[in-house]
Design a protein around this motif. Structure first.
Motif, PDB file in Angstrom:
ATOM      1  N   GLY A   1       0.781  -1.224   0.000  1.00 46.18           N
ATOM      2  CA  GLY A   1       0.000   0.000   0.000  1.00 46.18           C
ATOM      3  C   GLY A   1       0.813   1.275   0.000  1.00 46.18           C
ATOM      4  N   THR A   2       2.142   1.190   0.071  1.00 41.97           N
ATOM      5  CA  THR A   2       2.967   2.383   0.015  1.00 41.97           C
ATOM      6  C   THR A   2       3.167   2.797  -1.437  1.00 41.97           C
ATOM      7  OG1 THR A   2       5.013   1.092  -0.065  1.00 41.97           O
ATOM      8  CG2 THR A   2       4.175   1.695   2.109  1.00 41.97           C
ATOM      9  N   GLY A   3       3.689   4.016  -1.623  1.00 42.34           N
ATOM     10  CA  GLY A   3       3.915   4.487  -2.982  1.00 42.34           C
ATOM     11  C   GLY A   3       4.877   3.614  -3.748  1.00 42.34           C
TER      12      GLY A   3
ATOM     13  N   LEU B   1      -9.134   5.470 -16.874  1.00 38.60           N
ATOM     14  CA  LEU B   1     -10.182   6.367 -16.395  1.00 38.60           C
ATOM     15  C   LEU B   1     -10.872   5.819 -15.150  1.00 38.60           C
ATOM     16  CD1 LEU B   1     -11.827   7.492 -19.762  1.00 38.60           C
ATOM     17  CD2 LEU B   1     -10.415   8.859 -18.224  1.00 38.60           C
ATOM     18  N   ILE B   2     -10.858   4.503 -14.988  1.00 40.20           N
ATOM     19  CA  ILE B   2     -11.440   3.900 -13.788  1.00 40.20           C
ATOM     20  C   ILE B   2     -10.462   3.958 -12.620  1.00 40.20           C
ATOM     21  CG2 ILE B   2     -12.204   1.712 -12.773  1.00 40.20           C
ATOM     22  CD1 ILE B   2     -13.310   0.984 -15.568  1.00 40.20           C
ATOM     23  N   ALA B   3      -9.194   3.578 -12.893  1.00 38.85           N
ATOM     24  CA  ALA B   3      -8.201   3.517 -11.817  1.00 38.85           C
ATOM     25  C   ALA B   3      -7.835   4.911 -11.311  1.00 38.85           C
ATOM     26  CB  ALA B   3      -6.946   2.798 -12.307  1.00 38.85           C
ATOM     27  N   GLY B   4      -7.771   5.909 -12.215  1.00 39.73           N
ATOM     28  CA  GLY B   4      -7.383   7.258 -11.805  1.00 39.73           C
ATOM     29  C   GLY B   4      -8.313   7.873 -10.774  1.00 39.73           C
ATOM     30  N   PRO B   5      -9.623   7.953 -11.043  1.00 35.98           N
ATOM     31  CA  PRO B   5     -10.534   8.527 -10.038  1.00 35.98           C
ATOM     32  C   PRO B   5     -10.555   7.762  -8.718  1.00 35.98           C
ATOM     33  CG  PRO B   5     -11.589   8.485 -12.195  1.00 35.98           C
ATOM     34  CD  PRO B   5     -10.308   7.730 -12.329  1.00 35.98           C
ATOM     35  N   ILE B   6     -10.404   6.425  -8.783  1.00 34.96           N
ATOM     36  CA  ILE B   6     -10.362   5.659  -7.534  1.00 34.96           C
ATOM     37  C   ILE B   6      -9.170   6.083  -6.694  1.00 34.96           C
ATOM     38  CG2 ILE B   6     -10.004   3.364  -6.560  1.00 34.96           C
ATOM     39  CD1 ILE B   6     -11.625   2.222  -8.837  1.00 34.96           C
TER      40      ILE B   6
ATOM     41  N   VAL C   1      -8.868   7.235  -2.458  1.00 32.47           N
ATOM     42  CA  VAL C   1      -7.587   7.168  -1.750  1.00 32.47           C
ATOM     43  C   VAL C   1      -7.416   5.797  -1.090  1.00 32.47           C
ATOM     44  CG1 VAL C   1      -6.020   8.403  -0.197  1.00 32.47           C
ATOM     45  CG2 VAL C   1      -7.927   9.613  -1.256  1.00 32.47           C
ATOM     46  N   PRO C   2      -7.288   4.750  -1.879  1.00 29.40           N
ATOM     47  CA  PRO C   2      -7.188   3.395  -1.317  1.00 29.40           C
ATOM     48  C   PRO C   2      -5.891   3.203  -0.541  1.00 29.40           C
ATOM     49  CG  PRO C   2      -6.706   3.361  -3.666  1.00 29.40           C
ATOM     50  CD  PRO C   2      -7.174   4.747  -3.344  1.00 29.40           C
ATOM     51  N   ARG C   3      -5.919   2.241   0.352  1.00 30.54           N
ATOM     52  CA  ARG C   3      -4.748   1.908   1.163  1.00 30.54           C
ATOM     53  C   ARG C   3      -4.514   0.401   1.115  1.00 30.54           C
ATOM     54  NH1 ARG C   3      -3.780   6.305   0.561  1.00 30.54           N
ATOM     55  NH2 ARG C   3      -3.538   8.043   2.041  1.00 30.54           N
ATOM     56  N   GLY C   4      -3.333  -0.012   1.541  1.00 27.54           N
ATOM     57  CA  GLY C   4      -3.011  -1.425   1.627  1.00 27.54           C
ATOM     58  C   GLY C   4      -2.963  -2.088   0.260  1.00 27.54           C
TER      59      GLY C   4
ATOM     60  N   ALA D   1      -3.222   0.287  -8.674  1.00 32.37           N
ATOM     61  CA  ALA D   1      -2.018   0.654  -9.422  1.00 32.37           C
ATOM     62  C   ALA D   1      -1.760  -0.332 -10.559  1.00 32.37           C
ATOM     63  CB  ALA D   1      -0.815   0.702  -8.485  1.00 32.37           C
ATOM     64  N   ALA D   2      -1.989  -1.620 -10.292  1.00 29.05           N
ATOM     65  CA  ALA D   2      -1.805  -2.633 -11.334  1.00 29.05           C
ATOM     66  C   ALA D   2      -2.810  -2.441 -12.466  1.00 29.05           C
ATOM     67  CB  ALA D   2      -1.934  -4.032 -10.732  1.00 29.05           C
ATOM     68  N   VAL D   3      -4.048  -2.114 -12.119  1.00 35.09           N
ATOM     69  CA  VAL D   3      -5.070  -1.856 -13.145  1.00 35.09           C
ATOM     70  C   VAL D   3      -4.656  -0.672 -14.016  1.00 35.09           C
ATOM     71  CG1 VAL D   3      -7.458  -1.120 -13.527  1.00 35.09           C
ATOM     72  CG2 VAL D   3      -6.954  -2.861 -11.813  1.00 35.09           C
ATOM     73  N   PHE D   4      -4.132   0.363 -13.390  1.00 33.17           N
ATOM     74  CA  PHE D   4      -3.667   1.515 -14.154  1.00 33.17           C
ATOM     75  C   PHE D   4      -2.508   1.122 -15.062  1.00 33.17           C
ATOM     76  CE2 PHE D   4      -1.331   5.377 -15.039  1.00 33.17           C
ATOM     77  CZ  PHE D   4      -2.335   6.310 -15.257  1.00 33.17           C
ATOM     78  N   GLY D   5      -1.601   0.267 -14.561  1.00 29.04           N
ATOM     79  CA  GLY D   5      -0.480  -0.198 -15.380  1.00 29.04           C
ATOM     80  C   GLY D   5      -0.936  -0.980 -16.592  1.00 29.04           C
TER      81      GLY D   5
END
Length: 230
Positions: A6-8, A61-66, A71-74, A81-85
């Motif tokens: 969940g970290t950057g 467009l889905i991963a960005g707004p989420i 502001v997901p954690r863990g 992040a994987a979905v955005f990738g």
């Protein structure tokens, strides 16, 4: 390098792995479709061919707004992040198409997509390995810090103007890369080449001669992207 869930840094790792894996799988599938092997085929809605950048854009467009709103954690943040990738890989794999507004996937211009994906993946890898380049070291003077930062950014800009875009971007994170890129000859056609290398000058001749020797790079691009239509 600590990768707590969940970290950057862990999110960047998941994004990078998804990006590289999706690109590799996508290239394999499109090569199979082109050669007529395997169970895969082009996706079409009626008579319209749906390029894979379309689902890629929707995934981003889905991963960005989420990421920005929820502001997901863990582990959920790593998944987002994987979905955005995945979306970024599908979109940038057809970078040449939306750059030229033409289906140049198998043409010579289509190699720009490979250049872009490799550059983005390399920058992601560098970002994963290096620390924050904009943080001050303990005991470092303010003026020295800002002077060094300004010089490094200037060298990165020179690298980009010489047509060495990747070295310019990577140089922001790794100063030695910026120095190397700024010291090298400009690519033919780059802004630096057109402005400072006059017709008949030794530097212009050397730059053109070196560019004509990039046969190994061209072979690697053909291996990844497929031989372009001539």
């Amino acid at each position: 390098m600590h990768l707590h869930p969940g970290t950057g840094r862990s999110a960047l790792l998941f994004m990078l792995l998804a990006f590289i894996g999706t690109f590799a799988i996508t290239r394999l599938i499109v090569r199979m479709i082109r050669s007529g092997r395997g169970p895969f085929g082009n996706v079409a809605v009626g008579s319209v061919h749906v390029h894979h950048l379309v689902p890629g854009i929707f995934l981003m467009l889905i991963a960005g707004p989420i990421e920005f709103l929820a502001v997901p954690r863990g582990h959920f943040r790593d998944i987002v992040a994987a979905v955005f990738g995945v979306g970024a890989a599908l979109t940038l794999d057809e970078y040449a198409l939306w750059l030229h507004l033409s289906d140049v996937y198998w043409a010579d211009e289509g190699r720009k997509s490979v250049d872009t994906v490799v550059g983005v993946a390399a920058l992601g890898g560098i970002g994963l390995l290096v620390s924050n380049p904009f943080s001050r070291q303990q005991g470092e003077g303010t003026w020295f810090f800002f002077a060094f930062l300004l010089l490094n950014c200037a060298l990165s800009v020179v690298s980009a103007l010489k047509g060495r875009i990747f070295l310019g971007l990577a140089g922001v994170l790794v100063p030695l890369v910026a120095i190397w890129g700024a010291a090298r000859l400009g690519y033919p056609g780059s802004p630096w080449f057109r402005r400072f290398y006059a017709e008949g000058s030794p530097k212009r001749a050397r730059a053109e001669r070196r560019a004509s020797r990039r046969k190994l790079t061209d072979r690697l691009k053909s291996l990844v992207s497929g031989i372009p239509q001539r």
